[in-house]
Write an enzyme that holds these catalytic residues in place. Structure first.
Site, PDB file in Angstrom:
ATOM      1  N   ALA A 263      32.478   7.527 -12.486  1.00 39.96           N
ATOM      2  CA  ALA A 263      32.966   6.171 -12.254  1.00 39.96           C
ATOM      3  C   ALA A 263      32.221   5.224 -13.172  1.00 39.96           C
ATOM      4  O   ALA A 263      31.276   5.621 -13.853  1.00 39.96           O
ATOM      5  CB  ALA A 263      32.739   5.771 -10.797  1.00 39.96           C
ATOM      6  N   MET A 264      32.644   3.951 -13.159  1.00 39.05           N
ATOM      7  CA  MET A 264      32.056   2.976 -14.081  1.00 39.05           C
ATOM      8  C   MET A 264      31.929   1.609 -13.425  1.00 39.05           C
ATOM      9  O   MET A 264      32.858   1.125 -12.783  1.00 39.05           O
ATOM     10  CB  MET A 264      32.936   2.897 -15.341  1.00 39.05           C
ATOM     11  CG  MET A 264      32.425   1.932 -16.379  1.00 39.05           C
ATOM     12  SD  MET A 264      30.782   2.436 -16.989  1.00 39.05           S
ATOM     13  CE  MET A 264      30.107   0.839 -17.381  1.00 39.05           C
ATOM     14  N   ASN A 266      31.916  -1.565 -14.304  1.00 37.72           N
ATOM     15  CA  ASN A 266      32.388  -2.800 -14.923  1.00 37.72           C
ATOM     16  C   ASN A 266      32.278  -3.978 -13.956  1.00 37.72           C
ATOM     17  O   ASN A 266      32.620  -3.862 -12.786  1.00 37.72           O
ATOM     18  CB  ASN A 266      33.854  -2.649 -15.342  1.00 37.72           C
ATOM     19  CG  ASN A 266      34.149  -1.296 -15.930  1.00 37.72           C
ATOM     20  OD1 ASN A 266      33.576  -0.937 -16.940  1.00 37.72           O
ATOM     21  ND2 ASN A 266      35.006  -0.526 -15.264  1.00 37.72           N
ATOM     22  N   HIS A 298      26.605   3.790  -5.639  1.00 40.89           N
ATOM     23  CA  HIS A 298      25.978   3.786  -6.970  1.00 40.89           C
ATOM     24  C   HIS A 298      26.579   2.687  -7.850  1.00 40.89           C
ATOM     25  O   HIS A 298      25.862   1.862  -8.409  1.00 40.89           O
ATOM     26  CB  HIS A 298      26.156   5.160  -7.607  1.00 40.89           C
ATOM     27  CG  HIS A 298      25.571   5.293  -8.979  1.00 40.89           C
ATOM     28  ND1 HIS A 298      24.315   5.809  -9.201  1.00 40.89           N
ATOM     29  CD2 HIS A 298      26.049   4.957 -10.200  1.00 40.89           C
ATOM     30  CE1 HIS A 298      24.055   5.791 -10.495  1.00 40.89           C
ATOM     31  NE2 HIS A 298      25.105   5.278 -11.122  1.00 40.89           N
ATOM     32  N   GLU A 299      27.899   2.692  -7.953  1.00 41.85           N
ATOM     33  CA  GLU A 299      28.537   1.712  -8.854  1.00 41.85           C
ATOM     34  C   GLU A 299      28.338   0.298  -8.324  1.00 41.85           C
ATOM     35  O   GLU A 299      28.109  -0.635  -9.087  1.00 41.85           O
ATOM     36  CB  GLU A 299      30.025   2.017  -9.028  1.00 41.85           C
ATOM     37  CG  GLU A 299      30.346   3.439  -9.508  1.00 41.85           C
ATOM     38  CD  GLU A 299      29.579   3.900 -10.726  1.00 41.85           C
ATOM     39  OE1 GLU A 299      29.189   3.051 -11.556  1.00 41.85           O
ATOM     40  OE2 GLU A 299      29.330   5.123 -10.849  1.00 41.85           O
ATOM     41  N   HIS A 302      24.895  -0.995  -9.156  1.00 38.18           N
ATOM     42  CA  HIS A 302      24.760  -1.378 -10.570  1.00 38.18           C
ATOM     43  C   HIS A 302      24.977  -2.882 -10.767  1.00 38.18           C
ATOM     44  O   HIS A 302      24.553  -3.430 -11.773  1.00 38.18           O
ATOM     45  CB  HIS A 302      25.784  -0.635 -11.423  1.00 38.18           C
ATOM     46  CG  HIS A 302      25.306   0.671 -12.012  1.00 38.18           C
ATOM     47  ND1 HIS A 302      24.076   0.828 -12.607  1.00 38.18           N
ATOM     48  CD2 HIS A 302      25.933   1.872 -12.117  1.00 38.18           C
ATOM     49  CE1 HIS A 302      23.961   2.075 -13.064  1.00 38.18           C
ATOM     50  NE2 HIS A 302      25.063   2.741 -12.773  1.00 38.18           N
TER      51      HIS A 302
END
Ligand code: ARG
Ligand code: ZN
Length: 876
Positions: A263-264, A266, A298-299, A302
């Protein structure tokens, strides 16, 4: 080209704002980018403006509203240079065109199942427009997205939603998004498509209303509820534990089915591999639920560790990844059983990071050079990076650690920071010198700690001598001592706690070892103790302990530290598995295996009731990967497999009655719930099945088949199928065929089916896999499918990947070469499976080497694959 940590210099230009107009089209998407540049006071005066690009088509360029004459710039698909830019702020307007449908690399703007999405970390933003694509150039983005309303009714961007509406008479519509937080290009994202959503309001601790939403393929909305719930819990937890609050009006998560990684993060628009979003009891296992919870957290985390505070350069990747993994581990531990979660973390670390550290791809948590940054999203950067943060916490204690985190958040917010900035925050609040500790970031390799103990009954004195040594790794022959927090205690072989005086121990039972050797003296020790060392795995080291089986089994039965109870059983098992796999002498091993099985049986009586998940872990032997790693050289994977099978068979036989009782006591009752306690009962029940089947395959086949027919959830179904998959025969083949029929049209479930078949430890497996590559549900363009089928061979099937005839290696090499052009990241990742090649016996080693050399000889290797193959073959 090799990039070095020491090559860092600030950008010559800054980009304060970027206005993007993205005109979505399946094969010809136009991007108009208007950027406000200015010379960086910290850069070189008069420098040209050098923008990164990657496979871009330039369609127009204007500077301050005037078309730029051809002689004023140089452009190629790979970059754009304005030769003599103004020595003052100026605006550059650049028009590019990209083809999202042809973008099989899944970096930049691409289409997944008809949905437009982006992946910009690490260097994908330059595949959308020419840019200063580096993490220390932060800009405020405004994004206008335009698309056919029928094709993409949902249009999402970073930040907060602004104006939106139809463009009359065109069938098109637009949406404008504005992100007030300056960010690097790698955090940019857009999404366009036909999506369903689940959402709910969230109010932050200071009262900010936020709309949180998870967007998925229409019809799959019910399967997004768990992710939405995990998101809400993550947001609340970060407020409670780290005082971090969300900072935008909306938080969107989008699931797509083609995604290179997990995943990311953004800003305000996380994009996920759908495998880490979609869950229902019928389609997802307990570990899928746990992974979804962890990746969502986690994402989200961030947003502070990664986004509000980002990285100065990619060498600092661990600053955001190690820290964020630590944070998501803490979250999961609070949501579940801490001891059970810790054991899981350590198993992953040993299987993946210790393996990496022991092979040609070893690198420091903060590497000092790279050729392809995408190859450094590794277990070392992520998992060992998290262990460093955990050790820092143990070293400083709760209070100073918390104060240091607060200081880091306050002093570095809005900046692109370094590992030094992070450590400075903790040094400042604690008054400590952390320069020795910092060696953990720069030294690669797993330290080996050797322990000698001595008890002197006359003096009532006990002594523990510790020495540490880190073996050489590629490019690092010399190693220094690391600062090791050693959490320890003494246990009486009969179970009583032992009180002893030790001047070298902090009140919390931690000894901080800073040099290569240490001696701990305990006074007033009235009976011979057993040492319990590195409790909770307080440092990521390999432990060489001079304890006999009886002492270890005493720890298993009596230690107050649950991690070390599990660890003690693992050590006994490891010793006999290694003995069995490396020699033919069977008898002493049998005796010790019997003792282990009986001790496990005693412990199970209590633990299967108290903490079934923990009991399930106690019953799980070290994996074949761990055994091979422990053997270290001239490994014969077939011998390892035989030893592993035999040990499981014996344990299953000795404990048959207990295991049957466990199965009877854990019959599923009522509806499925993914909570940790229910998952623990299922885990125990399924480990019991597995061991019983190892002891008696005929019984196992009947029992697994029965469970498969009765199963009301994917966890029990898949566990039964996995057991059946290792028992050759018609029952297995019928079960596999039936499963494929039942879940036709469910790609994520069929991935499990591909994976189970690819892991069958039989010579026919390679042919089976070959056949499955033409199954209608399989596709080489989808990374999840490739990982399920090919990745499972490489990572979950040691005997067939390491076939003596080299066919497993040849198969993997073929696939790496095939994917090298279309998706180099996935190809390079698969290729890392060869990283243990030097540790296998000479025949296999030669076969592996010839496949690596075959890949190395290929023309047109991507930087990703060429980097991994070169490092895999390098001599030191
Ligand atoms: N930052 C992402 C995460 O760990 C990983 C993205 C890596 N992607 C890549 N193409 N290297 O959450
Ligand atoms: Zn991350």
């Amino acid at each position: 080209t090799v990039i070095g940590l020491d090559d860092y210099r600030p950008s010559d230009h800054l980009a304060d704002t970027i206005h993007l107009d993205i005109l979505l089209h399946p094969t010809a998407t136009r991007i108009v980018a208007e950027t406000a540049f200015r010379p960086n006071p910290a850069g070189r005066p008069g420098a040209p403006l050098v923008l990164d690009g990657d496979e871009l088509r330039l369609c127009g360029i204007e500077l301050d509203g005037q078309p730029l004459p051809a002689e004023a710039f140089e452009a190629s698909p790979q970059g754009l240079t304005v030769l003599a830019p103004p020595q003052r702020p100026f605006r550059l307007r650049v028009v590019t065109e990209v083809d999202p449908t042809a973008n099989t690399k899944l970096m930049g703007l691409y289409r997944s199942g008809g949905i437009y999405c982006t992946q910009c970390e690490a260097d994908g933003f330059r595949r959308i427009t020419y840019a200063l694509d580096r993490p220390d150039v932060l800009s405020v983005y405004t994004t206008r997205i335009e698309a056919d309303e029928s094709e993409a009714p949902t249009l999402l961007g970073n930040g907060n939603p602004g104006e939106a509406g139809a463009i009359p008479g065109t069938g098109r519509h637009f949406a404008i998004w504005h992100d007030p937080f300056p960010k690097p290009g790698y955090l940019f994202a857009v999404v366009g498509g036909r999506l369903g959503k689940v959402s709910k309001p969230f109010t932050t601790m200071s009262g900010r209303p936020v709309e949180i939403a998870v967007h998925v393929e229409p019809g799959k909305e019910p399967r997004a509820e768990y992710a939405l719930d995990a998101l809400e819990r993550s947001m609340r937890w970060d407020e409670e534990v780290f005082a971090r609050e969300y900072d935008l009006d909306v938080f969107n998560v989008v699931a797509v089915s083609d995604f290179n990684m997990g995943a990311m993060e953004n800003k305000g628009l996380n994009i996920f591999n759908d495998k880490y979003v979609l869950a229902s009891p019928e389609t997802a296992t307990d570990s899928d639920y746990a992974n979804i919870e962890a990746v969502i957290a986690h994402e989200y985390f961030h947003n502070w560790t990664g986004n509000r505070i980002t990285c100065r350069d990619w060498f600092q990747l661990c600053l955001k990844e190690g820290l964020t993994v630590f944070r998501d581990q803490e979250f999961s531990s609070d949501q579940r059983s801490r001891a059970v979660h810790r054991i899981g973390e350590v198993r992953t670390l040993r299987a993946r990071q210790f393996t990496e550290d022991a092979g040609p791809l070893a690198h420091p948590v903060r590497p000092n050079q790279f050729r392809e940054i995408n190859n450094f999203y590794t277990a070392t950067v992520y998992e060992k990076g998290a262990e460093i943060v955990r050790m820092l916490k143990t070293l400083l204690g709760e209070a100073d650690f918390a104060a240091g985190m607060t200081r880091f958040f306050e002093t570095c917010d809005g900046t692109a920071a370094t590992v030094e900035d992070f450590l400075d925050a903790f040094a400042a609040v604690s008054g400590r010198d952390l320069s020795d500790f910092a060696r953990w970031y720069v030294q690669s390799g797993t330290p080996v700690v050797t322990v000698r103990t001595e008890y002197d009954p006359a003096q009532a004195r006990y002594r523990i001598d510790l020495t540490q040594e880190t073996p050489p790794t590629p490019g690092q022959a010399e190693k220094g001592p690391l600062v090791l927090p050693v959490a320890l205690g003494l246990v009486s072989p009969t179970g009583a706690a032992i009180a002893a005086d030790c001047a070298d121990l902090r009140p919390d039972g931690v000894h901080v070892m800073a040099g290569s050797r240490a001696s701990l003296i305990f006074e007033n020790v009235r009976e011979r103790p057993v040492p319990s060392l590195f409790r909770g795995f307080s440092a990521p080291v390999k432990l060489r302990l001079d304890l006999g089986d009886d002492d270890l089994l005493a720890l298993l039965e009596h230690d107050s530290d649950p991690f070390n109870r599990w660890q003690a059983a693992q050590m006994v098992a490891m010793r006999l598995l290694v003995g069995q796999a490396t020699s033919e002498s069977g008898t002493p091993v049998e005796a010790s295996l019997l003792r282990l099985a009986l001790a496990l049986g005693r412990v199970l009586v209590v633990e299967s009731e108290r903490d079934p998940a923990f009991a399930a872990l106690l019953l799980s032997l070290p994996s074949e990967t761990e055994i091979a790693q422990e053997i270290g050289s001239d490994v014969d994977p077939d011998a390892v497999h035989r030893a592993w099978l035999a040990a499981r068979g014996t344990i299953g036989t000795v404990l048959a009655a207990d295991l049957a009782a466990i199965r009877a006591a854990t019959e599923p009752d009522g509806a499925y719930s993914p909570d940790a306690a229910s998952a623990g009962r299922r885990a125990l029940r399924n480990v019991a099945l597995d061991l019983l089947a190892s002891a008696d395959p005929a019984f196992g086949e009947r029992e697994a088949d029965r469970q498969l027919a009765a199963a009301g959830n994917m966890t029990d179904r898949l566990a039964a199928l996995a057991v059946l998959s290792r028992i050759p025969g018609d029952t297995r083949e019928r079960a596999l065929a039936r499963f494929a029929e039942d879940f036709a049209g469910e790609p994520l479930v069929l991935d499990k089916w591909f994976g189970i078949q690819a892991a069958i430890p039989e010579p026919g497996t390679l042919d089976r896999i070959h056949g499955l590559t033409s199954h209608p549900a399989f596709s080489f363009t989808n990374p999840n499918r490739v990982r399920a089928l090919v990745g499972s061979l490489a990572l979950a099937n040691p005997t067939q990947f390491h076939r003596a005839d080299g066919a497993g290696y040849a198969f993997l090499a073929d696939i790496v070469l095939m994917l090298n052009g279309s998706n180099p990241q996935v190809a390079a990742r698969l290729l890392t499976a060869f990283s243990t090649w030097r540790t296998v016996e000479p025949g296999r080693r030669a076969n592996a080497e010839s496949q690596l050399k075959r890949i190395a000889r290929e023309q047109n290797l991507s930087p990703d694959v060429s980097d991994i193959v070169a490092r895999s073959l390098s001599e030191a």
